[in-house]
Each structure stands twice: as C-alpha cells, then as structure tokens.
Motif scaffolding. Structure first.
Motif, short mmCIF file in Angstrom:
data_model
loop_
_atom_site.label_atom_id
_atom_site.label_comp_id
_atom_site.label_asym_id
_atom_site.label_seq_id
_atom_site.Cartn_x
_atom_site.Cartn_y
_atom_site.Cartn_z
N PHE A 242 -4.26 38.33 0.20
CA PHE A 242 -3.15 39.27 0.40
C PHE A 242 -3.61 40.71 0.22
CE2 PHE A 242 1.17 36.99 0.02
CZ PHE A 242 0.76 36.04 0.91
N ALA B 229 1.21 47.29 6.43
CA ALA B 229 1.59 46.22 5.50
C ALA B 229 2.23 46.75 4.22
CB ALA B 229 0.35 45.39 5.14
N TYR C 23 2.88 45.36 0.37
CA TYR C 23 2.37 44.30 -0.49
C TYR C 23 3.12 44.29 -1.82
CZ TYR C 23 -1.04 42.20 -3.75
OH TYR C 23 -1.65 41.46 -4.74
N LEU D 176 3.80 41.15 2.61
CA LEU D 176 2.97 40.20 1.87
C LEU D 176 3.52 40.07 0.45
CD1 LEU D 176 -0.31 41.90 3.10
CD2 LEU D 176 0.61 39.75 3.96
N ASP E 160 3.40 38.16 -2.98
CA ASP E 160 2.56 37.30 -3.82
C ASP E 160 3.37 36.83 -5.02
OD1 ASP E 160 0.42 35.98 -4.84
OD2 ASP E 160 -0.81 37.75 -5.21
N LEU F 92 4.31 36.87 4.85
CA LEU F 92 3.51 35.85 4.17
C LEU F 92 3.97 35.77 2.72
CD1 LEU F 92 -0.14 36.60 5.42
CD2 LEU F 92 1.46 34.92 6.30
#
Lengths: 223, 270
Positions: A52, A82, A84, A163, A165, A193
């Motif tokens: 990531f 992106a 994150y 992204l 996590d 994701l």
C-alpha cells in the motif's frame, strides 16, 4: 482508473553494521485492480502495508513498474492520485483538534479550508464522529475516534486510488457499517483497495479479494 | 496546489501548536525581554567605551553587539529551524503523513519554517523598537537599502545552510555535524559578539570561510557607518556567491535525502 503493479519489488536495507540481512517485503508482486473495491488479506508481515505504501508513492519501489490508467506512474504521480489511510492512526498533530488536523492535511492535498471542513463534517456524520469530537484535541480522542479521523483524511481527498490499510481497526459496529457504505460509494468512482484480517468484513467490503504471502499476490482472502 | 495555501496552513498549524503550550508561549515572549535586559546591563557596563577593533564600524561595543545579536537572531532562524522542525515531525510521526500528499519539496521548504521566521520577525521588531526608544541607539547614519540587501542575502544563505542541516536529520535522524558547527562556531568566529578582527590569524582564516563573517560585518557597516553598495561590494559579492551555490544545492540535496528516505523506508522512523 485501472491500477496495475507488475513485478513489484521492495527491499528494506538492514541497518549498517547490524549483521542483519535486508528485508525483502515485496518479491515481485503483481496486481491489477479496476474501479471498484478489491480486498487484500494476508498474515502479519506478508507485505500488505509495504504494498500500500508503495502504491501510494510513500515508498519508492526497488523493482517492477506501477501503471495508473495504463501509464507508468512514479512515486510523485502516485502521491497525486492516491489517498492512503495507514493502519496506525497516530500520524496527526496531537495538540491540534481533529478538525484543524483535517484542515491542515487537506491543504497539503490541495483542498481549501472550506472544502476540507465541509467534507470532514459530512464524513464524520457517516462514521459516527460527533461535531464535538471533531473539535476535540486529537490526543484526547479514543483510539476508535482517532481511526475515524484518519479515515476522513483519506476519504476526503476523493482520490482516484483509495488505499485503506486495516480501516476497521478499533471501530464500533455503527462505524463499521458506515465505513462499509462509504467504501461502496467510493468504489463507484475510485479504485479502492482494502486490507483486513477479518474475512467477514473483507467479504462485506469487496467483491473480489486477493491474498498476499511473502510479498507476492495470489487469489484468496484472509486465512 | 497553491504554495501560499500550504505556507498559510503550516503557519496556522504551528501557531495553534505553540499556543497550546501556553506557558512555553509566554516564556518565549518573555525570553525576548530577558535578552533585552542583558543588553541593558551590558550597555551600563561598557557605556560608550570603544575598542580599537570597533573603529572601522564607528560605534560602541554595546551598539555593535546589540545590532549583531538582533541581526544574527533573525538570520540564525534559518540555520536552526529546518532541522528542528523536521526532527519534531519525525518524533511526532507526522512526517510520513505530510509527505504522503502531493506536497513537493520546494513548497515544503518554503512552508516548514515559515512560523519560525514570522516569530523571528516579531523579535527583530521588538529589538529595533527597544534599540531606538529604550537604549537610544543612533541609527541616523544607517544606509537602510544596503542593510536590507545584506539582510536578504544573509537570510537566504542561512536558510540554505539550515536546509543542508535538515538533510542530515532526514538521513540520520540524530547526529547532525552541520548543526553542531553552526551552533558552536558561527557566533564565536563570525564576529557576532566581537569584531572578527579580534581573532588570532589562524582563527581568522577559518572565520573567512564562514558566510556569517561577511554578513555581520556588512550589516554593521551599513547600519553604523552608512556604507553603501560600493563600500560593501566585496562582502555582498561573497554572500551572493554563497547564495548561488548553497540555495540550489541545498534544495537539490534535500530532495535527494527525501528520495533516499522513501527508498529505504525510513520516512516514518525517528
């Protein structure tokens, strides 16, 4: 936008004179994700976070290529595309309120203070973060509320690639449901994701799940 | 992304963080006043006594050291604040988060120490007002345009040194040889507390390698003797040469240091 990684390699060098071997966190990872939600499972240390951070342009890969919309994208380009959300929410200014933190990071991402405030307010409502918590100093928030602020920071960018996590970590049931809805909405316009150690949450969030082991991706979800 | 918006965001963030430490904020403001008290007693001790080494500057020791400290206090901000700010970001865990955004290296450098420069400007104003109204220093001979040019060239040069110093922090976290030199030797060898002419010949050689020597001398001459561009030509050219080399080199090296940290995965380490 399609996000692809081909033969991604990331090696963390060992500290000088430590006698330790370098850590090969990604060992030729291949990934292709379209607009929508893709889940990613894997055991601790399997390479999820490194993948990531590399896809977000926080780290620079040592090998392989990342394509955004079919074009090679370097770390700088990936940071533009992106957003994150790290697994650890302790990446904020503790002496500032949640709202001030979001205003600051929003400015770094190109948002005006009005945009950052409006998005923060809207997303906070969806995640069950009260207006008074938004005004509260960050270090006085609970772990779960810190995680919500971290999610708001990433979601408010409305980036092409999102992204997340371990986004469910520390969240209560109401917030989890709110986050699942937000992920589904984001997946309509972005390539999302998501990692999780919970098979149920990953299945609820993503139509397709992949598994990463020893720095390589394969079909499947959490064990 | 607007660079001005980024700078404003950094200033607001640092102001709010500083304000949250109420006692520290108040003590910081009081420290400026305490420094002024030190000057006051130095003034009472030395009065209008002049040393032969001060002759070229045409002023008293008190006026010399007061001017140099006020000037060095400002330009020294650039030398120290970049590394300090960066280190703070590392220990707070916010550096990686800030550098996960599209924020480029140049806007980051412009914004990172903006609050420090703003506070240093406030201190400089306090010093200037105190110099005129409390200590009755005579600045009537000053050549302000020349002093302003020295000021700009010097501040840019020290900011570049500060960025170079921040490269060490980015790469090694702790252990910063450039900061050690800047902290321990600039004041001693650069003519801040006394004219560099007092130094023995072998130390004067080292002093001549430091930009602060030229900066302080040129500023003193412009403020106390009213020296113009012609008289300051050699000092200004040397400062400009330092700027031409150090500014692009420091920005480039800082970019490399950030890239290296991204490569080794140490952006989030402290």
């Amino acid at each position: 936008m399609r996000l692809e990684a081909k033969g991604l390699v990331k090696i963390f060098p060992a500290p000088v004179f430590s006698g330790l071997a370098p850590l090969r966190a990604l060992a030729g990872a291949d990934l292709a994700a379209e607009t929508g939600v893709t889940g990613l499972g894997g055991s601790n240390g399997s390479g999820k976070t490194t993948l990531f951070r590399t896809l977000a342009g926080v780290l620079e890969a040592d090998g392989g290529v990342i394509l955004a919309g079919g074009l090679p994208a370097d770390a700088k380009r990936l940071r533009e595309l992106a957003a994150y959300c790290p697994s650890n929410p302790r990446s904020f200014y503790f002496r500032l309120s949640a709202a001030e933190n979001l205003r600051f990071f929003g400015a770094l991402a190109g948002l005006t203070s009005a945009e950052a405030a409006a998005r923060a307010e809207q997303l906070a409502g969806r995640l069950g973060l009260s207006p008074s918590d938004l005004k509260r100093r960050f270090d006085r928030l609970s772990e779960g509320n810190m995680q919500k602020v971290s999610l708001i920071r990433a979601l408010s960018r409305r980036a092409q690639f999102l992204l997340l996590d371990e986004p469910f970590r520390g969240l209560d049931g109401v917030a989890c449901r709110g986050l699942l809805e937000l992920i589904a909405e984001a997946g309509k316009i972005s390539t999302v994701l998501v990692t999780s150690h919970s098979r149920e949450l990953l299945a609820a969030a993503a139509g397709r799940t992949l598994r990463i082991e020893n720095g390589r991706l394969q079909p499947g979800g959490p064990a | 992304m607007s660079a001005l918006r980024v700078i404003a965001a950094f200033i607001r963030r640092d102001y709010l963080a500083e304000k949250s430490y109420r006692l520290s904020f108040a003590l910081g403001a009081l420290a400026t006043l305490a420094n002024l008290a030190v000057f006051y007693f130095i003034g009472r001790l030395f009065g209008s006594a002049a040393a032969p080494q001060l002759e070229p500057f045409g002023t008293t020791y008190f006026a010399y050291v007061f001017t140099a400290m006020a000037f060095f206090g400002y330009i020294g901000t650039g030398a120290g604040s970049y590394a300090g700010r960066l280190r703070l970001e590392q220990t707070q865990g916010t550096l990686e988060a800030a550098l996960s955004t599209p924020l480029g290296v140049l806007p980051l450098l412009a914004a990172m120490s903006a609050w420090n420069f703003l506070f240093a400007t406030f201190e400089l104003l306090v010093y200037a007002l105190a110099g005129v109204f409390i200590f009755k220093l005579d600045f009537s001979a000053a050549n302000w345009p020349a002093a302003g040019l020295v000021f700009l060239l010097s501040a840019a040069c020290f900011a570049a040194l500060g960025v170079l110093s921040a490269c060490f922090v980015m790469l090694f976290k702790r252990g910063n040889p450039l900061a050690w030199v800047l902290n321990n030797f600039e004041g001693l060898l650069g003519g801040v507390y006394f004219p560099a002419a007092v130094l023995p010949a072998w130390l004067a050689v080292i002093s001549n390698l430091l930009p602060v020597t030229y900066a302080v001398r040129a500023f003193q001459l412009a403020v106390h003797k009213g020296a113009g561009l012609a008289a300051l030509k050699s000092d200004l050219l040397i400062l400009a040469a330092f700027d031409i080399v150090l500014i692009p080199a420091s920005a480039w090296l800082f970019g490399l240091a950030v890239g290296r940290a991204r490569k080794t995965g140490t952006l989030g380490e402290y």
